[in-house]
Design a protein around this motif. Structure first.
Motif, PDB file in Angstrom:
ATOM      1  N   GLY A  36       0.796  -1.228   0.000  1.00 54.57           N
ATOM      2  CA  GLY A  36       0.000   0.000   0.000  1.00 54.57           C
ATOM      3  C   GLY A  36       0.821   1.267   0.000  1.00 54.57           C
ATOM      4  N   GLU A  37       2.027   1.194  -0.543  1.00 54.44           N
ATOM      5  CA  GLU A  37       2.916   2.349  -0.541  1.00 54.44           C
ATOM      6  C   GLU A  37       2.352   3.552  -1.293  1.00 54.44           C
ATOM      7  OE1 GLU A  37       3.736  -0.754  -1.338  1.00 54.44           O
ATOM      8  OE2 GLU A  37       5.564  -1.359  -0.298  1.00 54.44           O
ATOM      9  N   ASN A  38       1.444   3.341  -2.241  1.00 58.29           N
ATOM     10  CA  ASN A  38       0.929   4.451  -3.043  1.00 58.29           C
ATOM     11  C   ASN A  38      -0.256   5.165  -2.421  1.00 58.29           C
ATOM     12  OD1 ASN A  38       2.758   4.386  -5.201  1.00 58.29           O
ATOM     13  ND2 ASN A  38       1.651   2.705  -6.168  1.00 58.29           N
ATOM     14  N   TRP A  48     -10.745   2.853  -4.488  1.00 57.26           N
ATOM     15  CA  TRP A  48      -9.563   2.025  -4.733  1.00 57.26           C
ATOM     16  C   TRP A  48      -9.908   0.543  -4.742  1.00 57.26           C
ATOM     17  CZ3 TRP A  48      -7.073  -1.803  -1.978  1.00 57.26           C
ATOM     18  CH2 TRP A  48      -5.766  -2.107  -2.366  1.00 57.26           C
ATOM     19  N   HIS A  49      -9.352  -0.153  -5.743  1.00 55.94           N
ATOM     20  CA  HIS A  49      -9.345  -1.619  -5.805  1.00 55.94           C
ATOM     21  C   HIS A  49      -7.890  -2.024  -6.021  1.00 55.94           C
ATOM     22  CE1 HIS A  49     -13.732  -1.768  -6.440  1.00 55.94           C
ATOM     23  NE2 HIS A  49     -13.531  -0.644  -7.100  1.00 55.94           N
ATOM     24  N   GLY A  50      -7.472  -3.129  -5.425  1.00 57.08           N
ATOM     25  CA  GLY A  50      -6.078  -3.535  -5.588  1.00 57.08           C
ATOM     26  C   GLY A  50      -5.916  -5.033  -5.688  1.00 57.08           C
ATOM     27  N   LEU A  51      -4.915  -5.422  -6.473  1.00 59.01           N
ATOM     28  CA  LEU A  51      -4.520  -6.823  -6.599  1.00 59.01           C
ATOM     29  C   LEU A  51      -3.172  -7.008  -5.930  1.00 59.01           C
ATOM     30  CD1 LEU A  51      -5.030  -7.438 -10.442  1.00 59.01           C
ATOM     31  CD2 LEU A  51      -6.754  -7.575  -8.638  1.00 59.01           C
ATOM     32  N   GLU A  60      -0.825  -6.857   5.038  1.00 57.67           N
ATOM     33  CA  GLU A  60      -0.526  -5.475   5.422  1.00 57.67           C
ATOM     34  C   GLU A  60      -1.308  -4.494   4.550  1.00 57.67           C
ATOM     35  OE1 GLU A  60       3.247  -2.434   5.903  1.00 57.67           O
ATOM     36  OE2 GLU A  60       3.617  -4.593   5.863  1.00 57.67           O
ATOM     37  N   LEU A  61      -1.433  -4.816   3.259  1.00 56.92           N
ATOM     38  CA  LEU A  61      -2.214  -3.977   2.344  1.00 56.92           C
ATOM     39  C   LEU A  61      -3.654  -3.854   2.826  1.00 56.92           C
ATOM     40  CD1 LEU A  61      -2.460  -2.473  -0.396  1.00 56.92           C
ATOM     41  CD2 LEU A  61      -2.924  -4.705  -1.437  1.00 56.92           C
ATOM     42  N   ALA A  62      -4.233  -4.951   3.277  1.00 60.45           N
ATOM     43  CA  ALA A  62      -5.620  -4.927   3.765  1.00 60.45           C
ATOM     44  C   ALA A  62      -5.759  -3.995   4.962  1.00 60.45           C
ATOM     45  CB  ALA A  62      -6.069  -6.343   4.121  1.00 60.45           C
ATOM     46  N   ARG A  63      -4.779  -4.015   5.866  1.00 61.78           N
ATOM     47  CA  ARG A  63      -4.835  -3.112   7.020  1.00 61.78           C
ATOM     48  C   ARG A  63      -4.830  -1.654   6.570  1.00 61.78           C
ATOM     49  NH1 ARG A  63      -1.455  -7.051   9.425  1.00 61.78           N
ATOM     50  NH2 ARG A  63       0.432  -5.905   8.898  1.00 61.78           N
ATOM     51  N   ARG A  64      -3.962  -1.347   5.610  1.00 64.06           N
ATOM     52  CA  ARG A  64      -3.892   0.040   5.125  1.00 64.06           C
ATOM     53  C   ARG A  64      -5.138   0.407   4.336  1.00 64.06           C
ATOM     54  NH1 ARG A  64       1.817   2.006   3.128  1.00 64.06           N
ATOM     55  NH2 ARG A  64       0.785   3.954   3.613  1.00 64.06           N
ATOM     56  N   ALA A  65      -5.681  -0.547   3.577  1.00 64.37           N
ATOM     57  CA  ALA A  65      -6.886  -0.272   2.788  1.00 64.37           C
ATOM     58  C   ALA A  65      -8.069   0.042   3.697  1.00 64.37           C
ATOM     59  CB  ALA A  65      -7.204  -1.451   1.881  1.00 64.37           C
ATOM     60  N   HIS A  66      -8.137  -0.609   4.866  1.00 65.89           N
ATOM     61  CA  HIS A  66      -9.240  -0.369   5.792  1.00 65.89           C
ATOM     62  C   HIS A  66      -9.218   1.050   6.350  1.00 65.89           C
ATOM     63  CE1 HIS A  66      -9.633  -4.954   6.500  1.00 65.89           C
ATOM     64  NE2 HIS A  66     -10.393  -4.549   5.505  1.00 65.89           N
ATOM     65  N   TRP A  68      -8.495   3.607   4.481  1.00 64.13           N
ATOM     66  CA  TRP A  68      -8.882   4.462   3.352  1.00 64.13           C
ATOM     67  C   TRP A  68     -10.405   4.478   3.269  1.00 64.13           C
ATOM     68  CZ3 TRP A  68      -5.752   7.457   0.481  1.00 64.13           C
ATOM     69  CH2 TRP A  68      -6.260   7.982  -0.699  1.00 64.13           C
ATOM     70  N   SER A  69     -10.990   5.645   3.082  1.00 69.87           N
ATOM     71  CA  SER A  69     -12.456   5.735   3.157  1.00 69.87           C
ATOM     72  C   SER A  69     -13.172   5.031   2.007  1.00 69.87           C
ATOM     73  CB  SER A  69     -12.884   7.204   3.223  1.00 69.87           C
ATOM     74  OG  SER A  69     -12.405   7.907   2.104  1.00 69.87           O
ATOM     75  N   HIS A  70     -12.533   4.906   0.842  1.00 75.61           N
ATOM     76  CA  HIS A  70     -13.192   4.301  -0.320  1.00 75.61           C
ATOM     77  C   HIS A  70     -12.315   3.184  -0.885  1.00 75.61           C
ATOM     78  CE1 HIS A  70     -15.857   7.756  -0.205  1.00 75.61           C
ATOM     79  NE2 HIS A  70     -14.824   8.552  -0.302  1.00 75.61           N
ATOM     80  N   ALA A  71     -12.099   2.137  -0.126  1.00 68.91           N
ATOM     81  CA  ALA A  71     -11.231   1.048  -0.578  1.00 68.91           C
ATOM     82  C   ALA A  71     -11.950  -0.285  -0.441  1.00 68.91           C
ATOM     83  CB  ALA A  71      -9.930   1.017   0.220  1.00 68.91           C
ATOM     84  N   ALA A  72     -11.822  -1.110  -1.471  1.00 60.62           N
ATOM     85  CA  ALA A  72     -12.346  -2.472  -1.430  1.00 60.62           C
ATOM     86  C   ALA A  72     -11.299  -3.386  -0.797  1.00 60.62           C
ATOM     87  CB  ALA A  72     -12.663  -2.946  -2.848  1.00 60.62           C
TER      88      ALA A  72
END
Length: 197
Positions: A36-38, A48-51, A60-66, A68-72
């Motif tokens: 989730g560096e970006n 945001w959607h990410g693979l 770790e990406l999932a923790r950072r995505a949570h 973010w207000s608009h992240a899947a």
């Protein structure tokens, strides 16, 4: 022989990367999102959607995505097989990902498939040195080792011809060299393209 791109330092490259990623708008798909560096570079209004195929990074990406207000929820998927509907994304972004995919052509075909007509692709990639036959030879020699010990990285790729062959029209193409002593300068591509309408 092509003209040598400007030489910059790591801080200047970070600024260029953040500016490019900051252009992402609407529904954004990040390929190989890592840890989730970006997130810090994205406009807060994007969805945001990410693979990320690596389980440890995806956690770790999932923790950072949570945060973010608009992240899947991040998807366990590779760029060559995106589990999203056609024409469902406004911007596809990737930083240092196309060097690691198994099939660049398939990954770009998937990016084009999921993009809406006129959607944008934003990429940062280290590439085969366009200005030095010596550096290109070193990169080709190094690639079997970097593939094995550096996450599948192919030092000997240049995705620009594949981007154009996939139908993306260039909007902004920048080449830079970054010096990282004691290693030779690294060639970097910063790319913005648009999908056909």
């Amino acid at each position: 022989m092509p003209t040598k791109p400007p030489m910059i330092d790591d801080d200047a490259l970070d600024d260029l990367e953040r500016e490019l990623m900051g252009r992402a708008r609407g529904r954004v798909l990040e390929l190989g999102a890592g840890r989730g560096e970006n997130f810090g570079a994205f406009d807060p209004d994007i969805t945001w959607h990410g693979l990320e195929p690596d389980a440890e990074r995806r956690e770790e990406l999932a923790r950072r995505a949570h945060e973010w207000s608009h992240a899947a929820e991040p998807l366990d998927a590779v760029a060559e097989h995106v589990p999203l509907a056609a024409a469902s994304i406004d911007t596809v972004v990737a930083t240092y990902v196309l060097c690691t995919v198994d099939d660049v052509t398939a990954a770009l075909a998937e990016a084009r498939r999921v993009l809406v007509p006129g959607g944008r692709v934003l990429l940062v990639e280290h590439i085969l040195a366009p200005h030095s036959a010596t550096l290109r030879t070193l990169q080709r020699v190094a690639t079997p080792f970097t593939r094995r010990w550096c996450g599948g990285c192919h030092q000997d790729r240049d995705p620009l011809p594949a981007l154009r062959a996939a139908g993306f029209a260039d909007v902004d193409v920048q080449h830079r060299r970054v010096h990282d002593r004691p290693l030779p300068p690294e060639s970097i591509l910063l790319y913005e393209g648009v999908a056909p309408v």
